[in-house]
Design a protein around this motif. Structure first.
Motif, PDB file in Angstrom:
ATOM      1  N   LEU A  34       0.840  -1.196   0.000  1.00  0.00           N
ATOM      2  CA  LEU A  34       0.000   0.000   0.000  1.00  0.00           C
ATOM      3  C   LEU A  34       0.871   1.239   0.000  1.00  0.00           C
ATOM      4  O   LEU A  34       1.913   1.263   0.650  1.00  0.00           O
ATOM      5  CB  LEU A  34      -0.874   0.039   1.257  1.00  0.00           C
ATOM      6  CG  LEU A  34      -1.658  -1.207   1.639  1.00  0.00           C
ATOM      7  CD1 LEU A  34      -2.297  -1.030   2.999  1.00  0.00           C
ATOM      8  CD2 LEU A  34      -2.700  -1.526   0.595  1.00  0.00           C
ATOM      9  N   GLN A  35       0.415   2.287  -0.691  1.00  0.00           N
ATOM     10  CA  GLN A  35       1.151   3.554  -0.653  1.00  0.00           C
ATOM     11  C   GLN A  35       0.376   4.556   0.200  1.00  0.00           C
ATOM     12  O   GLN A  35      -0.735   4.965  -0.151  1.00  0.00           O
ATOM     13  CB  GLN A  35       1.363   4.135  -2.039  1.00  0.00           C
ATOM     14  CG  GLN A  35       2.254   5.371  -1.973  1.00  0.00           C
ATOM     15  CD  GLN A  35       2.580   5.938  -3.322  1.00  0.00           C
ATOM     16  OE1 GLN A  35       1.789   5.860  -4.243  1.00  0.00           O
ATOM     17  NE2 GLN A  35       3.757   6.530  -3.425  1.00  0.00           N
ATOM     18  N   PRO A  36       0.970   4.946   1.351  1.00  0.00           N
ATOM     19  CA  PRO A  36       0.311   5.935   2.205  1.00  0.00           C
ATOM     20  C   PRO A  36       0.212   7.292   1.506  1.00  0.00           C
ATOM     21  O   PRO A  36       1.072   7.643   0.697  1.00  0.00           O
ATOM     22  CB  PRO A  36       1.229   6.036   3.422  1.00  0.00           C
ATOM     23  CG  PRO A  36       2.110   4.835   3.365  1.00  0.00           C
ATOM     24  CD  PRO A  36       2.223   4.467   1.916  1.00  0.00           C
ATOM     25  N   SER A  37      -0.800   8.046   1.850  1.00  0.00           N
ATOM     26  CA  SER A  37      -0.982   9.371   1.253  1.00  0.00           C
ATOM     27  C   SER A  37       0.089  10.355   1.719  1.00  0.00           C
ATOM     28  O   SER A  37       0.339  11.358   1.063  1.00  0.00           O
ATOM     29  CB  SER A  37      -2.373   9.913   1.590  1.00  0.00           C
ATOM     30  OG  SER A  37      -2.570   9.920   2.979  1.00  0.00           O
ATOM     31  N   GLU A  66      -8.616  -0.736   6.479  1.00  0.00           N
ATOM     32  CA  GLU A  66      -7.846  -0.271   5.323  1.00  0.00           C
ATOM     33  C   GLU A  66      -8.400  -0.781   4.005  1.00  0.00           C
ATOM     34  O   GLU A  66      -8.417  -0.059   3.013  1.00  0.00           O
ATOM     35  CB  GLU A  66      -6.390  -0.724   5.432  1.00  0.00           C
ATOM     36  CG  GLU A  66      -5.607  -0.056   6.521  1.00  0.00           C
ATOM     37  CD  GLU A  66      -4.229  -0.662   6.719  1.00  0.00           C
ATOM     38  OE1 GLU A  66      -3.878  -1.654   6.044  1.00  0.00           O
ATOM     39  OE2 GLU A  66      -3.493  -0.144   7.568  1.00  0.00           O
ATOM     40  N   LEU A  67      -8.820  -2.055   3.992  1.00  0.00           N
ATOM     41  CA  LEU A  67      -9.097  -2.727   2.724  1.00  0.00           C
ATOM     42  C   LEU A  67     -10.473  -3.380   2.606  1.00  0.00           C
ATOM     43  O   LEU A  67     -10.755  -4.019   1.600  1.00  0.00           O
ATOM     44  CB  LEU A  67      -8.036  -3.813   2.490  1.00  0.00           C
ATOM     45  CG  LEU A  67      -6.600  -3.324   2.423  1.00  0.00           C
ATOM     46  CD1 LEU A  67      -5.632  -4.485   2.533  1.00  0.00           C
ATOM     47  CD2 LEU A  67      -6.375  -2.556   1.136  1.00  0.00           C
ATOM     48  N   LYS A  68     -11.281  -3.243   3.650  1.00  0.00           N
ATOM     49  CA  LYS A  68     -12.588  -3.922   3.668  1.00  0.00           C
ATOM     50  C   LYS A  68     -12.395  -5.410   3.384  1.00  0.00           C
ATOM     51  O   LYS A  68     -13.047  -6.003   2.534  1.00  0.00           O
ATOM     52  CB  LYS A  68     -13.549  -3.294   2.660  1.00  0.00           C
ATOM     53  CG  LYS A  68     -14.981  -3.717   2.857  1.00  0.00           C
ATOM     54  CD  LYS A  68     -15.905  -3.068   1.868  1.00  0.00           C
ATOM     55  CE  LYS A  68     -17.307  -3.598   2.076  1.00  0.00           C
ATOM     56  NZ  LYS A  68     -18.235  -3.048   1.091  1.00  0.00           N
ATOM     57  N   LEU A  69     -11.468  -6.003   4.126  1.00  0.00           N
ATOM     58  CA  LEU A  69     -11.078  -7.384   3.886  1.00  0.00           C
ATOM     59  C   LEU A  69     -10.970  -8.135   5.203  1.00  0.00           C
ATOM     60  O   LEU A  69     -10.408  -7.614   6.169  1.00  0.00           O
ATOM     61  CB  LEU A  69      -9.711  -7.393   3.173  1.00  0.00           C
ATOM     62  CG  LEU A  69      -9.090  -8.727   2.826  1.00  0.00           C
ATOM     63  CD1 LEU A  69      -9.932  -9.471   1.792  1.00  0.00           C
ATOM     64  CD2 LEU A  69      -7.682  -8.507   2.272  1.00  0.00           C
ATOM     65  N   GLN A 110     -10.675  -2.682  -1.629  1.00  0.00           N
ATOM     66  CA  GLN A 110     -11.002  -1.258  -1.699  1.00  0.00           C
ATOM     67  C   GLN A 110     -10.226  -0.535  -0.611  1.00  0.00           C
ATOM     68  O   GLN A 110     -10.200  -0.999   0.523  1.00  0.00           O
ATOM     69  CB  GLN A 110     -12.488  -1.028  -1.421  1.00  0.00           C
ATOM     70  CG  GLN A 110     -13.435  -1.727  -2.332  1.00  0.00           C
ATOM     71  CD  GLN A 110     -14.869  -1.566  -1.820  1.00  0.00           C
ATOM     72  OE1 GLN A 110     -15.217  -0.549  -1.242  1.00  0.00           O
ATOM     73  NE2 GLN A 110     -15.680  -2.565  -2.038  1.00  0.00           N
ATOM     74  N   LEU A 111      -9.616   0.565  -0.954  1.00  0.00           N
ATOM     75  CA  LEU A 111      -8.970   1.394   0.062  1.00  0.00           C
ATOM     76  C   LEU A 111     -10.057   2.220   0.738  1.00  0.00           C
ATOM     77  O   LEU A 111     -10.667   3.082   0.113  1.00  0.00           O
ATOM     78  CB  LEU A 111      -7.919   2.313  -0.558  1.00  0.00           C
ATOM     79  CG  LEU A 111      -6.650   1.637  -1.046  1.00  0.00           C
ATOM     80  CD1 LEU A 111      -5.731   2.650  -1.709  1.00  0.00           C
ATOM     81  CD2 LEU A 111      -5.935   0.932   0.079  1.00  0.00           C
ATOM     82  N   LEU A 112     -10.318   1.931   2.002  1.00  0.00           N
ATOM     83  CA  LEU A 112     -11.403   2.604   2.705  1.00  0.00           C
ATOM     84  C   LEU A 112     -10.966   3.858   3.443  1.00  0.00           C
ATOM     85  O   LEU A 112     -11.776   4.693   3.774  1.00  0.00           O
ATOM     86  CB  LEU A 112     -12.061   1.641   3.699  1.00  0.00           C
ATOM     87  CG  LEU A 112     -12.765   0.451   3.062  1.00  0.00           C
ATOM     88  CD1 LEU A 112     -13.402  -0.410   4.127  1.00  0.00           C
ATOM     89  CD2 LEU A 112     -13.815   0.919   2.080  1.00  0.00           C
ATOM     90  N   LYS A 113      -9.692   3.966   3.736  1.00  0.00           N
ATOM     91  CA  LYS A 113      -9.207   5.125   4.486  1.00  0.00           C
ATOM     92  C   LYS A 113      -8.570   6.127   3.535  1.00  0.00           C
ATOM     93  O   LYS A 113      -8.024   5.766   2.507  1.00  0.00           O
ATOM     94  CB  LYS A 113      -8.163   4.673   5.511  1.00  0.00           C
ATOM     95  CG  LYS A 113      -8.728   3.958   6.702  1.00  0.00           C
ATOM     96  CD  LYS A 113      -7.612   3.697   7.674  1.00  0.00           C
ATOM     97  CE  LYS A 113      -8.072   3.912   9.082  1.00  0.00           C
ATOM     98  NZ  LYS A 113      -6.978   3.818  10.029  1.00  0.00           N
ATOM     99  N   ASP A 114      -8.639   7.386   3.921  1.00  0.00           N
ATOM    100  CA  ASP A 114      -7.964   8.431   3.145  1.00  0.00           C
ATOM    101  C   ASP A 114      -6.457   8.390   3.353  1.00  0.00           C
ATOM    102  O   ASP A 114      -5.733   9.171   2.762  1.00  0.00           O
ATOM    103  CB  ASP A 114      -8.489   9.814   3.551  1.00  0.00           C
ATOM    104  CG  ASP A 114      -9.933  10.019   3.127  1.00  0.00           C
ATOM    105  OD1 ASP A 114     -10.365   9.379   2.149  1.00  0.00           O
ATOM    106  OD2 ASP A 114     -10.630  10.814   3.778  1.00  0.00           O
ATOM    107  N   ASP A 115      -6.005   7.465   4.205  1.00  0.00           N
ATOM    108  CA  ASP A 115      -4.584   7.367   4.531  1.00  0.00           C
ATOM    109  C   ASP A 115      -3.740   6.805   3.387  1.00  0.00           C
ATOM    110  O   ASP A 115      -2.518   6.853   3.441  1.00  0.00           O
ATOM    111  CB  ASP A 115      -4.384   6.465   5.753  1.00  0.00           C
ATOM    112  CG  ASP A 115      -5.046   7.010   7.000  1.00  0.00           C
ATOM    113  OD1 ASP A 115      -5.431   8.194   7.011  1.00  0.00           O
ATOM    114  OD2 ASP A 115      -5.179   6.250   7.967  1.00  0.00           O
ATOM    115  N   PHE A 116      -4.380   6.239   2.357  1.00  0.00           N
ATOM    116  CA  PHE A 116      -3.640   5.561   1.291  1.00  0.00           C
ATOM    117  C   PHE A 116      -4.028   6.073  -0.087  1.00  0.00           C
ATOM    118  O   PHE A 116      -5.188   6.362  -0.357  1.00  0.00           O
ATOM    119  CB  PHE A 116      -3.883   4.053   1.353  1.00  0.00           C
ATOM    120  CG  PHE A 116      -3.416   3.453   2.651  1.00  0.00           C
ATOM    121  CD1 PHE A 116      -2.082   3.164   2.855  1.00  0.00           C
ATOM    122  CD2 PHE A 116      -4.305   3.224   3.682  1.00  0.00           C
ATOM    123  CE1 PHE A 116      -1.640   2.644   4.054  1.00  0.00           C
ATOM    124  CE2 PHE A 116      -3.888   2.698   4.892  1.00  0.00           C
ATOM    125  CZ  PHE A 116      -2.544   2.413   5.076  1.00  0.00           C
TER     126      PHE A 116
END
Length: 170
Positions: A34-37, A66-69, A110-116
């Motif tokens: 994952l690439q953080p924002s 993070e990923l809805k996983l 899915q990236l659920l957080k704005d952190d990535f």
């Protein structure tokens, strides 16, 4: 000599360490990164363990946030103590391995957080180039230990710890 009123007073005086968790999530022999924002470097899925949360509970929560996983960890691969060398301070990182992702899981990420910013699956060599220095070293050392037959390895700053020299001094 310090005097403490009671057990609570004593234990509140002790140092605290931050704990992090990460997971090796593979799909078709490719590792998820994952690439953080906030950074150009990449990280493994995972995060910081919250108060009153076990490392395994923190892993489940972080991956879901993070990923809805929902993942199925299979084993603890490494425990890494990182010395205080920058603004992050010292911390302990647990690295878990999980069952290979199914086609449905991989396609549904899915990236659920704005952190990535984004995620991708890469081979191990590419992962070590993309990951933060600490994460890359941790990954390399843990994989070497696994190849050498160790089930779980203890690392310091991403390096396999040697117990032989220290034990000789006892």
């Amino acid at each position: 000599m310090l005097a403490y009123k009671d057990d609570k007073d004593f234990y509140e005086s002790l140092p605290r360490k931050r704990i992090g968790v990460g997971a090796l999530l593979f799909y078709k022999n490719q590792l998820l990164v994952l690439q953080p924002s906030y950074s150009n470097e990449w990280v493994l899925p995972g995060g910081t363990v919250e108060a009153e949360e076990s490392p395994l509970e923190g892993l489940y929560r972080s991956i879901k946030e993070e990923l809805k996983l929902q993942i199925s960890p299979t084993r603890l691969i490494a425990i890494d103590y990182i010395h205080n060398r920058d603004v992050k301070g010292e911390y302990i990182q647990f690295l878990f391995e999980a069952k290979e992702l199914t086609e449905r899981q991989a396609q549904g990420l899915q990236l659920l957080k704005d952190d990535f910013k984004e995620f991708k699956f890469v081979d191990l060599e590419e992962a070590t180039k993309l990951l933060t220095a600490n994460a890359a070293k941790r990954l390399e050392s843990a994989l070497i230990a696994l190849q050498d037959g160790q089930v779980t390895s203890y690392l310091e700053d991403g390096n396999l710890a040697s117990f032989r020299a220290e034990m000789a001094l006892l």
